[in-house]
Design a protein around this motif. Structure first.
Motif, PDB file in Angstrom:
ATOM      1  N   UNK A 263      66.760  66.552  72.691  1.00 24.18           N
ATOM      2  CA  UNK A 263      65.853  66.761  73.807  1.00 24.18           C
ATOM      3  C   UNK A 263      66.119  65.688  74.853  1.00 24.18           C
ATOM      4  N   UNK A 264      66.265  66.106  76.111  1.00 18.89           N
ATOM      5  CA  UNK A 264      66.438  65.161  77.211  1.00 18.89           C
ATOM      6  C   UNK A 264      65.115  65.091  77.956  1.00 18.89           C
ATOM      7  N   UNK A 265      64.523  63.901  78.002  1.00 18.08           N
ATOM      8  CA  UNK A 265      63.242  63.713  78.666  1.00 18.08           C
ATOM      9  C   UNK A 265      63.410  62.732  79.822  1.00 18.08           C
ATOM     10  N   UNK A 266      63.042  63.187  81.008  1.00 23.85           N
ATOM     11  CA  UNK A 266      63.053  62.304  82.181  1.00 23.85           C
ATOM     12  C   UNK A 266      61.596  61.958  82.463  1.00 23.85           C
ATOM     13  N   UNK A 267      61.243  60.704  82.242  1.00 28.01           N
ATOM     14  CA  UNK A 267      59.867  60.243  82.431  1.00 28.01           C
ATOM     15  C   UNK A 267      59.459  60.375  83.897  1.00 28.01           C
ATOM     16  N   UNK A 268      58.145  60.416  84.134  1.00 34.48           N
ATOM     17  CA  UNK A 268      57.615  60.597  85.488  1.00 34.48           C
ATOM     18  C   UNK A 268      58.116  59.510  86.440  1.00 34.48           C
ATOM     19  N   UNK A 269      58.109  58.267  85.983  1.00 34.03           N
ATOM     20  CA  UNK A 269      58.548  57.165  86.850  1.00 34.03           C
ATOM     21  C   UNK A 269      60.017  57.335  87.252  1.00 34.03           C
TER      22      UNK A 269
ATOM     23  N   UNK B  16      64.120  59.258  91.258  1.00 35.67           N
ATOM     24  CA  UNK B  16      65.204  60.183  91.598  1.00 35.67           C
ATOM     25  C   UNK B  16      64.855  60.965  92.858  1.00 35.67           C
ATOM     26  N   UNK B  17      63.625  61.454  92.938  1.00 33.89           N
ATOM     27  CA  UNK B  17      63.188  62.227  94.114  1.00 33.89           C
ATOM     28  C   UNK B  17      63.173  61.355  95.367  1.00 33.89           C
ATOM     29  N   UNK B  18      62.629  60.130  95.258  1.00 34.49           N
ATOM     30  CA  UNK B  18      62.611  59.215  96.410  1.00 34.49           C
ATOM     31  C   UNK B  18      64.025  58.906  96.892  1.00 34.49           C
ATOM     32  N   UNK B  19      64.931  58.691  95.969  1.00 27.31           N
ATOM     33  CA  UNK B  19      66.309  58.389  96.326  1.00 27.31           C
ATOM     34  C   UNK B  19      66.971  59.600  96.963  1.00 27.31           C
ATOM     35  N   UNK B  20      66.688  60.787  96.445  1.00 21.65           N
ATOM     36  CA  UNK B  20      67.240  62.011  97.035  1.00 21.65           C
ATOM     37  C   UNK B  20      66.759  62.175  98.478  1.00 21.65           C
ATOM     38  N   UNK B  21      65.493  61.875  98.722  1.00 21.52           N
ATOM     39  CA  UNK B  21      64.972  61.951 100.095  1.00 21.52           C
ATOM     40  C   UNK B  21      65.661  60.926 100.997  1.00 21.52           C
ATOM     41  N   UNK B  22      65.919  59.743 100.466  1.00 21.32           N
ATOM     42  CA  UNK B  22      66.623  58.713 101.228  1.00 21.32           C
ATOM     43  C   UNK B  22      68.054  59.162 101.543  1.00 21.32           C
ATOM     44  N   UNK B  23      68.746  59.693 100.539  1.00 27.17           N
ATOM     45  CA  UNK B  23      70.118  60.171 100.734  1.00 27.17           C
ATOM     46  C   UNK B  23      70.140  61.264 101.810  1.00 27.17           C
TER      47      UNK B  23
ATOM     48  N   UNK C  85      67.664  58.188  70.713  1.00 28.45           N
ATOM     49  CA  UNK C  85      67.463  58.241  69.270  1.00 28.45           C
ATOM     50  C   UNK C  85      68.145  59.508  68.774  1.00 28.45           C
ATOM     51  N   UNK C  86      68.021  59.791  67.503  1.00 27.01           N
ATOM     52  CA  UNK C  86      68.700  60.966  66.951  1.00 27.01           C
ATOM     53  C   UNK C  86      68.165  62.268  67.536  1.00 27.01           C
ATOM     54  N   UNK C  87      66.895  62.291  67.940  1.00 31.49           N
ATOM     55  CA  UNK C  87      66.341  63.549  68.435  1.00 31.49           C
ATOM     56  C   UNK C  87      65.954  63.552  69.909  1.00 31.49           C
ATOM     57  N   UNK C  88      65.966  62.368  70.578  1.00 31.86           N
ATOM     58  CA  UNK C  88      65.499  62.327  71.966  1.00 31.86           C
ATOM     59  C   UNK C  88      66.334  61.377  72.815  1.00 31.86           C
ATOM     60  N   UNK C  89      66.598  61.812  74.051  1.00 32.96           N
ATOM     61  CA  UNK C  89      67.268  61.002  75.079  1.00 32.96           C
ATOM     62  C   UNK C  89      66.242  60.825  76.190  1.00 32.96           C
ATOM     63  N   UNK C  90      65.788  59.612  76.389  1.00 33.68           N
ATOM     64  CA  UNK C  90      64.690  59.336  77.331  1.00 33.68           C
ATOM     65  C   UNK C  90      65.169  58.488  78.500  1.00 33.68           C
ATOM     66  N   UNK C  91      65.019  59.015  79.709  1.00 34.36           N
ATOM     67  CA  UNK C  91      65.402  58.287  80.926  1.00 34.36           C
ATOM     68  C   UNK C  91      64.149  57.685  81.533  1.00 34.36           C
TER      69      UNK C  91
END
Length: 84
Positions: free
Chosen positions: A2-8, A13-20, A78-84
């Protein structure tokens, strides 16, 4: 895995995309965001071993860091989760 991108992280990512996009043409922010998300998926599926971040505040929580085109992607895995 499971790939989880935390809210922060997603907010950053969104702020940087707006800047780009403010620096470039219309749609460039969305393309940048898509590219970063693809890179995150690629790192998550990688069999490589990544070292703990040098930054003490990230290392304290066992985050690992990867540099991608001048941007730092911090994550925990971890074995079951990738957390950004």
């Amino acid at each position: 895995m499971v790939i989880e991108i935390k809210k922060r992280a997603m907010d950053t990512i969104v702020e940087t995309a707006l800047y780009v996009e403010s620096l470039n043409t219309h749609g460039s922010g969305a393309r940048w965001m898509e590219t970063i998300e693809q890179e995150i998926r690629k790192i998550a599926l990688s069999k490589a071993k990544f070292v703990i971040c040098r930054n003490p505040s990230l290392a304290k929580f066992k985050y690992r860091c990867v540099s991608y085109k001048g941007w730092i992607i911090a994550f925990r895995i971890s074995t079951e989760k990738f957390e950004v």
